[in-house]
Design an enzyme around this catalytic site. Structure first.
Site, PDB file in Angstrom:
ATOM      1  CE  LYS A   1      -0.333   0.240   5.046  1.00  0.00           C
ATOM      2  NZ  LYS A   1      -1.245   0.331   6.220  1.00  0.00           N
TER       3      LYS A   1
ATOM      4  NE  ARG B   1      -6.092   1.246  12.185  1.00  0.00           N
ATOM      5  CZ  ARG B   1      -4.889   1.163  11.624  1.00  0.00           C
ATOM      6  NH1 ARG B   1      -4.030   2.146  11.781  1.00  0.00           N
ATOM      7  NH2 ARG B   1      -4.528   0.108  10.933  1.00  0.00           N
TER       8      ARG B   1
ATOM      9  CE1 TYR C   1      12.569  31.931   4.340  1.00  0.00           C
ATOM     10  CE2 TYR C   1      12.317  29.548   4.162  1.00  0.00           C
ATOM     11  CZ  TYR C   1      12.357  30.799   3.570  1.00  0.00           C
ATOM     12  OH  TYR C   1      12.189  30.921   2.215  1.00  0.00           O
TER      13      TYR C   1
ATOM     14  CG  MET D   1       8.912  24.030  -0.577  1.00  0.00           C
ATOM     15  SD  MET D   1       7.839  25.138  -1.506  1.00  0.00           S
ATOM     16  CE  MET D   1       6.759  25.739  -0.196  1.00  0.00           C
TER      17      MET D   1
END
Length: 405
Positions: free
Chosen positions: A48, A145, A284, A331
């Site tokens: 998956k 779940r 940053y 990023m």
């Protein structure tokens, strides 16, 4: 007049600037190791989420070549992608929505997990197609779940038996999912397995004859032999994911200790090198300020590529030294402190040198990045973004070797 020689190494033509190199030989070795531990139980290779970010189709083929008996995915859409690529092995999908295309799944020979409500639309899809759906009933033994609750289980098995009598479904399996198998000292796993045995008994009492019971995930597989009755964990089949990719599901055990080989190497090359004085702010927010003169390397992988923004301090291996990311992950890039001044000179060859965030052998591990980000290694490999090309190789080191078909 001849042109000057290039001052930086040139990569092979067409080589990606950054890549997640996936060694299919490592995948095959991990499948063989899992089969060895699971025997005589069969093995379902869980592919998956694009095989945990490793590439579902090539990984599925490698797993089957190494002896996996079946494949597992979360969604029918994932199963259909494998079928479209020509993968025809037994294949189970277990997480559905009201929009799931059950007809397409059944037409492609996909086995379906059933936790409750899905039984009716699956039966209707089978009726419309004139086929019999092969289903695995799921019991929630404690994870909370999907899966039928213990209170709902008797009704589900009765409904499944009625649909089976009509020829609409065949209950070929019963399964559950373990909550804390990665913490083997906890008692809940034994409690879950006891509830699972009771659920199987109830299904058989209702007339069902499932051939396959499965509960063990990767940590369950590797702790089964420590239990008084390993067969209660291993059952007929194990359903494992993360260990196939060479990652340990345990906080205190390395892949090597489990006999596994990490399959993915996340790498790029250094894109800039600079000398900075003490007191230089980095990235940053200037959350990091150098406390001494040093050399900084810019590595062009950032959170858009899947590097966790929270993973300041994550390790990067460059020219045989492992150094930390400093400042905030951006990023598109991270900054690595090489630990000493004077390394930006051309003779050190750092511009264009390979930078490995994680991989096998002496490279940093995905687990080290998980620790830096406060998460788990499963997330580190799965979140590598599509912007990073997957390069599948067969037994070759990162950045070299023959690509697999």
């Amino acid at each position: 007049m001849s042109s000057p020689a290039p001052s930086v190494p040139l990569p092979p033509a067409g080589a990606p600037e950054r890549s997640a190199v996936v060694d299919l030989a490592a995948v095959r070795a991990n499948v063989r190791r899992a089969r060895e531990v699971a025997a005589p139980a069969r093995l379902m290779a869980v592919v998956k989420a694009d095989a945990y970010g490793h590439g579902a189709v090539p990984v599925a083929r490698a797993a089957l070549a190494a002896g996996a008996d079946a494949l597992g995915v979360a969604h029918v859409a994932e199963a259909l992608q494998l079928r479209a690529a020509g993968v025809d092995a037994p294949l189970l999908a277990w997480l559905h929505t009201v929009g799931t295309d059950f007809r397409a799944g059944l037409a492609a020979g996909v086995e379906l997990g059933v936790s409750g409500w899905e039984l009716a639309p699956i039966a209707e899809a089978a009726r419309a197609l004139g086929t019999t759906a092969r289903i695995h009933l799921k019991i929630d033994t404690g994870l909370g779940r999907n899966g039928a609750t213990e209170a709902a289980w008797p009704g589900l098995v009765r409904a499944a038996a009625a649909a089976e009598a009509e020829g609409l479904v065949e209950v070929v399996g019963i399964f559950t999912h373990l909550a804390v198998a990665d913490e083997p000292e906890r008692p809940e796993t034994a409690q879950q397995l006891a509830r699972f045995r009771a659920a199987v008994d109830a299904a058989r009492a209702a007339g069902l004859r499932p051939a396959t019971r499965h509960a063990a995930n990767s940590p369950g597989l590797f702790t089964a032999r420590d239990q008084e009755r390993p067969e209660d964990m291993l059952l007929d089949m194990v359903r494992v994911g993360v260990c196939l990719y060479g990652l340990s599901p345990f906080a205190d055990r390395t892949p090597e200790e489990l006999g596994l080989v990490p399959a993915m190497t996340l790498r790029t090359t250094v894109s800039a090198v600079k000398e900075v004085p003490a007191g230089q702010g980095v990235s940053y927010g200037l959350a990091h300020v150098t406390d001494r003169p040093t050399t900084l390397a810019l590595v062009p992988l950032g959170y858009a590529d899947g590097v966790p923004r929270a993973a300041t301090g994550g390790p990067v291996r460059i020219q045989g030294r492992t150094c930390p990311v400093v400042g905030r992950v951006a990023m598109d890039q991270v900054v690595v402190d090489l630990g000493a001044p004077g390394l930006a000179a051309p003779e050190h060859g750092l511009l264009g040198a390979e930078a490995v965030l994680f991989g096998a052998g002496e490279n940093p591990s995905a687990t080290a990045w998980a620790e830096a980000a406060g998460t788990i290694n499963y997330e580190i490999v799965t979140r590598v973004s599509p912007r990073v090309p997957r390069v599948h190789v067969d037994g070759a080191p990162a950045g070299a070797g023959k690509e697999a078909p």
